[in-house]
Design an enzyme around this catalytic site. Structure first.
Site, PDB file in Angstrom:
ATOM      1  N   ASP A 525       0.771  -1.241   0.000  1.00 10.41           N
ATOM      2  CA  ASP A 525       0.000   0.000   0.000  1.00 10.41           C
ATOM      3  C   ASP A 525       0.808   1.302   0.000  1.00 10.41           C
ATOM      4  O   ASP A 525       1.170   1.816  -1.026  1.00 10.41           O
ATOM      5  CB  ASP A 525      -1.001  -0.021   1.169  1.00 10.41           C
ATOM      6  N   GLU A 759      -3.620  -7.649  12.881  1.00  8.25           N
ATOM      7  CA  GLU A 759      -3.162  -7.388  11.515  1.00  8.25           C
ATOM      8  C   GLU A 759      -1.700  -6.937  11.500  1.00  8.25           C
ATOM      9  O   GLU A 759      -0.929  -7.310  10.615  1.00  8.25           O
ATOM     10  CB  GLU A 759      -4.051  -6.302  10.895  1.00  8.25           C
TER      11      GLU A 759
HETATM   12  C1  6A9 Z   1     -11.248  -1.733   2.078  1.00  7.21           C
HETATM   13  C2  6A9 Z   1     -13.042  -1.154   3.724  1.00  7.21           C
HETATM   14  C3  6A9 Z   1     -15.550  -2.104   6.152  1.00  7.21           C
HETATM   15  C4  6A9 Z   1      -4.335  -4.398   3.273  1.00  7.21           C
HETATM   16  O1  6A9 Z   1      -5.238  -8.350   4.134  1.00  7.21           O
HETATM   17  C5  6A9 Z   1      -5.872  -7.813   3.031  1.00  7.21           C
HETATM   18  C6  6A9 Z   1      -5.132  -6.589   2.531  1.00  7.21           C
HETATM   19  C7  6A9 Z   1      -3.708  -6.954   2.142  1.00  7.21           C
HETATM   20  O2  6A9 Z   1      -3.715  -7.746   0.990  1.00  7.21           O
HETATM   21  C8  6A9 Z   1      -2.853  -5.755   1.868  1.00  7.21           C
HETATM   22  O3  6A9 Z   1      -1.532  -6.158   1.677  1.00  7.21           O
HETATM   23  N1  6A9 Z   1      -5.147  -5.554   3.568  1.00  7.21           N
HETATM   24  C9  6A9 Z   1      -2.913  -4.773   3.015  1.00  7.21           C
HETATM   25  O4  6A9 Z   1      -2.138  -3.647   2.737  1.00  7.21           O
HETATM   26  C10 6A9 Z   1      -6.518  -5.152   3.966  1.00  7.21           C
HETATM   27  C11 6A9 Z   1      -7.295  -4.514   2.866  1.00  7.21           C
HETATM   28  C12 6A9 Z   1      -8.639  -4.133   3.315  1.00  7.21           C
HETATM   29  C13 6A9 Z   1      -9.375  -3.353   2.269  1.00  7.21           C
HETATM   30  C14 6A9 Z   1     -10.706  -2.929   2.811  1.00  7.21           C
HETATM   31  C15 6A9 Z   1     -12.696  -1.546   2.322  1.00  7.21           C
HETATM   32  C16 6A9 Z   1     -14.160  -1.963   4.243  1.00  7.21           C
HETATM   33  O5  6A9 Z   1     -14.794  -1.280   5.292  1.00  7.21           O
END
Ligand code: 6A9
Length: 789
Positions: A525, A759
């Site tokens: 990100d 996380e």
């Molecule tokens: C957006 C909001 C309720 C971010 O673990 C999943 C991902 C990874 O792949 C990534 O490397 N996470 C990491 O930087 C979480 C992404 C969550 C997006 C949610 C919508 C919902 O609101």
């Protein structure tokens, strides 16, 4: 006309699946072919529920609420961080036959257990047991309501059977896949051998336009008019499901929602703690069951599964052998169980945007059997997360890994693209704000599925079990045509400006709104990249992913007797250390680095809003933070020190005698740079963007916090270099011990203290932060405990 025609046919390609024969047979998840895996806790987004691995499954689930509480609305159903539960998660789960979950609400604990029993043609039976205990020493034990439900999803029907006034004794139903079935609600008891407890009963029989509406329907049906009057106690009004009329039944309006409505039946039981209650699903095609799976039979079955689980866990991970405490082992079991218990079966369509269509298009309908990063905040599939998930699951059950990879790879379009975030079906979509739903077909995500495939091929060579090897080979053979297209897609669409260099597409466009435009596609990100995105960029992490992927492609091709020379050649070129040095070694930083149009002289400042003299200020927009650039960007190394600079080491590309290793190990161990007592931080403390916000609304994410997936790769790489002959072998061995211990201790301690796996972890305090529970890649802690890489 020709141009228009071209455009629409190009747009069509984007939403056309890969033409080669499917990896999975069309019926591979059905009760006929895979009965043991038909029913499961494949609804990770709810606290407790089961469904079958089918597109339009009948779903079952549980909601609950505390009665006579000051809190007005405490109905629990979908996993929500806002519920502030002290903890919840599976303590044991074998992925197939049973699971034990503990949910700690404010002053009581619910244990939710299920056991399956095979028989008949439709996936067999199962029993749930809910055990409720008071946690506080309050003189009055809480009275709570459990609401068990079954809901159809456009397929099948449900009938409620009421006895003794309001008590729903059972639901019978029929669906194509399940045939006839019966769900029986047993009465609550204090213990196995005691008679029924006093309880109040209510039920709701209605229809729902979609599964994402179940909570609302129950909420709207709640009524306070019921009286709880235990034999020895005061009479009190309590809240229960009453009647619910779907909106368009109330008037002559045309239904706003054209979807077909489906049966939805709820059984509510209201009872004082402590108690235990069982729910029984019986398949109509199961004719000669020896007995009912309830009471002492259920207890015996549970005990048997638990001891089998414990034995398999020890055989697989050997934590006892290694001398871990019982508490650590319990934690390890919970981490694995949550990844298994977090497997979901989703069905639906992605929404896709390409340059060839003006409005987003719907991707073909598809199924996805996948683990999820977080049951509460993002209970859906993410491409690069899944590669990490399967590293753990492949040790426990390689069939799960084969099936998950087959589903993911099955979602590839004819060009070789797989949507990065899978938001399939209305239930999944209801959790995501509209602007985040659309997936773009230029966008990649690290091809970590190759890590899992690497593991499967390694199991082949170490495995004496011939049938298992045959299964994996057959699987790889079916996968291979798509794998080739997948690899080619990365290798053509994500290339960089120089030969053998690579560049992530899909960086933020509105450059001046961000301190550093994000690169969501890389998975990291907001990790700092070139300040001014351009086609001149080259990204070292992607280079390394491609080196790894080409190597695994070569290996699989060789195993299958397919042409492998091209992959071999690509792998040799991309892992050539002098090429890596040329493209990515920054002498100034003494580290590997991205390259691009870049300046470090950026900061966020209040935008200047011009207000003409004499005009009221409030009529003009509020000043927001925008980026100020004090020195013009130029082509140069980005010089950010952090996870990205470690990649040639993380993916074992450096020769064991590479002098670069010395720098890398030193920077890793430096507390002013990457080292913390809790693992490696994502960005050096000395970096100008360390812990900097990207906008006023966007807190730092990969700019300092400790993330477990990359720490797992680091521990694994240290293990690798400590067992490869070379000048840095001993140093690597020392760091290995230290880093591994730090990570295990902290993830464990946070779990004990907060009830959750998180996380990310704060680099200053070790505290868990971000979404929770996060039992995706943070659960790789188990592999570090087991030292299995
Ligand atoms: C957006 C909001 C309720 C971010 O673990 C999943 C991902 C990874 O792949 C990534 O490397 N996470 C990491 O930087 C979480 C992404 C969550 C997006 C949610 C919508 C919902 O609101």
């Amino acid at each position: 006309f020709y141009a228009l025609y071209m455009r629409s046919s190009l747009a069509n390609r984007v939403v056309t699946l890969h033409p080669s024969a499917p990896v999975l047979d069309a019926n591979s998840s059905t009760a006929k072919v895979s009965p043991e895996r038909f029913w499961g806790s494949y609804r990770p987004q709810v606290y407790f529920g089961m469904k079958t691995r089918s597109p339009r499954s009948i779903v079952t689930g549980m909601m609950w609420m505390r009665q006579f509480s000051d809190l007005d609305m405490n109905l629990r159903h979908t996993c929500e961080q806002g519920d502030h539960l002290q903890s919840y998660g599976w303590l044991m789960h074998d992925g197939i036959t049973f699971g034990v979950q503990e949910i700690r609400d404010n002053d009581f604990t619910l244990t939710t257990e299920f056991v399956k029993r095979m028989g008949g043609d439709n996936g067999g039976d199962w029993t749930w047991r809910i055990t409720a205990k008071q946690d506080s020493s309050a003189p009055q034990a809480p009275v709570i309501s459990l609401m068990f439900y079954a809901a159809a999803d456009t397929q099948g029907s449900l009938q409620a059977h009421v006895e003794e006034r309001n008590r729903l004794a059972s639901i019978t139903g029929f669906s194509e896949e399940l045939g006839n079935f019966k769900i029986t609600f047993r009465k609550p008891v204090t213990g196995e051998l005691t008679s029924a407890k006093y309880a109040s009963y209510n039920y709701l029989q209605t229809v729902s336009p979609g599964l994402e509406k179940l909570t609302d329907i129950v909420k709207h049906s709640l009524n306070r008019r019921f009286v709880y009057s235990p034999p020895s106690g005061e009479k009190r009004h309590y809240i229960a499901v009453d009647t619910y009329k779907p909106p368009h039944h109330q008037s002559n309006r045309k239904p706003a929602d054209e979807r077909k409505e489906s049966d939805f039946v709820v059984h509510q039981v209201t009872v004082q703690l402590p108690f235990q209650i069982e729910v029984l699903f019986e398949s109509g095609s199961f004719h000669h069951r020896p007995n009912q799976l309830v009471g002492s039979i259920m207890t015996q079955e549970l005990e048997k599964r638990k001891s089998e689980f414990n034995a398999k866990f020890e055989k697989t991970f050997g934590l006892e052998r290694k001398g871990f405490s019982q508490a650590h082992i319990k934690f390890g079991k919970a981490a694995l169980s949550n990844m298994l218990g977090g497997m979901g079966y989703f069905y639906g369509q992605s929404v896709v945007q390409s340059v060839y269509n003006d409005y987003p298009l719907l991707y073909p309908e598809g199924a996805l059997f996948t683990a999820v990063p977080s049951r509460s905040f993002f209970p859906r599939g993410f491409l690069w997360d899944e590669g990490f998930h399967q590293l753990l699951l492949s040790k426990w059950d390689p069939q799960v890994t084969r099936e998950a990879i087959a589903h993911w790879i099955g979602l590839m379009n004819m060009e070789g693209w797989i949507p990065r975030e899978q938001i399939l079906g209305d239930e999944a979509r209801s959790k995501v704000p509209a602007e985040f739903v659309v997936q773009r077909n230029e966008n990649a995500n690290p091809p970590t599925l190759f890590l899992a495939l690497q593991e499967l091929t390694e199991q082949l060579s170490s495995n004496s079990d011939a049938p298992a090897s045959q299964q994996t080979l057959a699987f790889l053979r079916r996968l291979f045509p798509r794998l080739k297209t997948w690899f080619d897609w990365y290798n053509t669409t994500q290339t960089g400006p120089l030969p053998n260099s690579y560049r992530w597409r899909g960086r933020d466009k509105d450059t001046n709104l961000f301190l550093n435009p994000k690169t969501l596609t890389s998975g990291l990100d907001d990790y700092p990249r070139a300040s001014h995105p351009s086609a001149d960029e080259r990204h070292v992490d992607l280079h390394c992913w491609m080196a790894l992927s080409s190597g695994i492609m070569a290996r699989i091709a060789r195993l299958l007797d397919e042409p492998h020379e091209d992959y071999e050649r690509t792998h040799t070129v991309l892992s050539d250390n002098s090429l890596l040095n040329e493209l990515h070694w920054s002498e100034q930083l003494r580290a590997f680095s991205d390259f691009g149009n870049h300046t470090q002289a950026v900061s966020l400042q209040q935008e200047k809003v011009y207000v003409p003299p004499g005009q009221p200020r409030h009529q003009f927009p509020v000043a927001r933070l925008v980026r100020a650039v004090r020195r013009a960007p130029k082509l140069q190394y980005v010089n950010a020190m952090g996870y990205v600079s470690l990649f040639p080491f993380l993916l074992h590309l450096l020769q064991p005698d590479s002098p670069k290793l010395e720098h890398i190990l030193r920077d890793m161990r430096d507390s002013n740079k990457l080292w913390t007592p809790y693992g490696l931080r994502s960005l050096s403390k000395a970096d100008p963007l360390y812990m900097k916000r990207n906008t006023e609304h966007d807190a730092p994410y990969w700019r300092g916090a400790v993330w477990i997936n990359i720490n797992y790769l680091a521990v694994r790489a240290l293990h690798h270099y400590s067992s490869s002959e070379g000048p840095y072998q001993e140093k690597a061995a020392l760091l290995y011990e230290e880093l591994r211990t730090n990570i295990i201790n902290n993830v464990y301690r946070q779990y004990v203290e907060t009830g959750y796996i998180w996380e990310q972890y704060n680099d200053g305090t070790g505290r868990g932060q971000g979404s929770h529970p996060f039992t995706g890649w943070s659960s790789l802690t188990v592999l570090m405990m087991a030292e299995q890489y």
